[in-house]
Write a protein that holds these residues in place. Structure first.
Motif, mmCIF file in Angstrom:
data_model
loop_
_atom_site.group_PDB
_atom_site.id
_atom_site.type_symbol
_atom_site.label_atom_id
_atom_site.label_comp_id
_atom_site.label_asym_id
_atom_site.label_seq_id
_atom_site.Cartn_x
_atom_site.Cartn_y
_atom_site.Cartn_z
ATOM 1 N N ARG A 158 -3.154 -3.104 -3.952
ATOM 2 C CA ARG A 158 -3.625 -3.116 -2.574
ATOM 3 C C ARG A 158 -2.866 -2.096 -1.730
ATOM 4 N N GLY A 159 -3.574 -1.465 -0.828
ATOM 5 C CA GLY A 159 -2.888 -0.540 0.061
ATOM 6 C C GLY A 159 -3.749 0.627 0.476
ATOM 7 N N LEU A 178 -8.299 -4.182 4.020
ATOM 8 C CA LEU A 178 -7.096 -4.134 3.191
ATOM 9 C C LEU A 178 -6.935 -5.420 2.393
ATOM 10 N N ARG A 211 -8.957 0.181 -1.126
ATOM 11 C CA ARG A 211 -7.932 1.200 -0.935
ATOM 12 C C ARG A 211 -8.440 2.182 0.119
ATOM 13 N N PHE A 252 0.054 -1.808 8.851
ATOM 14 C CA PHE A 252 0.644 -2.364 7.630
ATOM 15 C C PHE A 252 1.829 -3.285 7.922
ATOM 16 N N ASP A 297 2.819 -6.213 5.235
ATOM 17 C CA ASP A 297 3.921 -5.415 4.689
ATOM 18 C C ASP A 297 4.490 -6.009 3.411
ATOM 19 N N MET A 356 1.420 -4.835 0.629
ATOM 20 C CA MET A 356 0.769 -3.534 0.629
ATOM 21 C C MET A 356 1.675 -2.405 0.149
ATOM 22 N N GLN A 357 1.012 -1.378 -0.411
ATOM 23 C CA GLN A 357 1.691 -0.147 -0.794
ATOM 24 C C GLN A 357 0.975 1.043 -0.167
ATOM 25 N N ILE A 358 1.725 2.111 0.020
ATOM 26 C CA ILE A 358 1.161 3.363 0.535
ATOM 27 C C ILE A 358 1.428 4.453 -0.487
ATOM 28 N N VAL A 397 5.458 -1.053 1.333
ATOM 29 C CA VAL A 397 5.641 -1.032 2.780
ATOM 30 C C VAL A 397 6.905 -1.781 3.183
#
Length: 262
Positions: free
Chosen positions: A79-80, A145, A150, A176, A182, A185-187, A239
């Motif tokens: 997810r992100g 999200l 994505r 986020f 946070d 989630m990833q970026i 995040v």
């Protein structure tokens, strides 16, 4: 003028490539809308089928342009969101060709002729920068999200000449850090590197300043021997490892800039 020097061959390339791109793009749109009639009642916000159509169209676009796309690294699977530098309208095609993503765009794009239809059909998230709609659209952003979509956006806020990266605006990164996102989630930073055709200005594929879309589009269509595009996927960052949106934006900006080697 590039058009004056193009000659019969250049205009011929522009004609057949333009027609082929139109056929593939809007033919794909018709197929996508028909599939969506079945997909939406069955899966709601989820889109298990239509992103494959979008990806096929974007890959086909580069084949028509005879513009090779190479990919380094792996697109994130969790997810992100992905964040990338913004050089041209071609970025949309390049990212979609390399990964299945949904773009975040300013609300004005929804009203653009032709482009707005494509954006809405492919699941773009429209964000209002001001006014009462901003909070509603922020919730939509979060819902997408949480649904596992994505998302992809361009933190520079504008397109550039393609040879530099502007400072990343941290505004959208704030999403986020709301409602526990946070923690899950990833970026993933992504660098788009456009290598100009041999003998052309290194900024050939950049679309910036007072350039018109039509003029830039025509120049790319007319070009005989093209350059190439690289899509560089960097390691995704959690995040929760960053104290705030500004620190996260700075990390992503540094990663994207470091790989912009022409």
């Amino acid at each position: 003028m590039v058009y004056a020097r193009a000659g019969v061959a250049g205009w011929g390339r522009a004609l057949w490539r333009g027609l082929a791109l139109g056929l593939v793009t809007y033919g794909g749109l018709v197929v996508l809308l028909l599939v969506r009639l079945v997909e939406r009642p069955l899966f709601g916000l989820d889109r298990p089928w239509t992103p494959h159509i979008t990806q096929f169209v974007c890959k086909a676009a580069f084949v028509i342009l005879r513009l090779p796309v190479t990919v380094r690294g792996e697109p994130m699977q969790g997810r992100g969101a992905m964040v990338a530098n913004h050089a041209s309208w071609m970025d949309i095609f390049a990212l979609n060709a390399a990964a299945q993503v949904y773009f975040v765009a300013k609300s004005e794009v929804a009203g653009w002729a032709g482009i707005g239809w494509l954006a809405r059909a492919t699941g773009t998230v429209f964000i209002a920068r001001k006014g009462r709609e901003a909070k509603v659209q922020q919730r939509l952003f979060e819902d997408r999200l949480r649904a596992g979509h994505r998302l992809a956006f361009f933190p520079e806020g504008t397109s550039t000449d393609g040879v530099r990266v502007l400072p990343f605006k941290s505004t959208l990164f704030a999403a986020f850090y709301t409602h526990g996102l946070d923690e899950v989630m990833q970026i993933q930073p992504v660098t788009l590197v456009y290598h100009a055709p041999r003998g052309q200005d290194s900024r050939f594929y950049g679309w910036w300043a007072d350039m018109t879309f039509g003029g830039h589009f025509l120049r790319v269509l007319m070009q005989g021997r093209q350059g190439r595009v690289e899509v560089v996927f960097h390691k995704a960052a959690a995040v929760e490892d960053f104290p705030d949106r500004k620190a996260l934006a700075a990390h992503c900006e540094a990663a994207v800039r470091a790989a912009l080697v022409l």
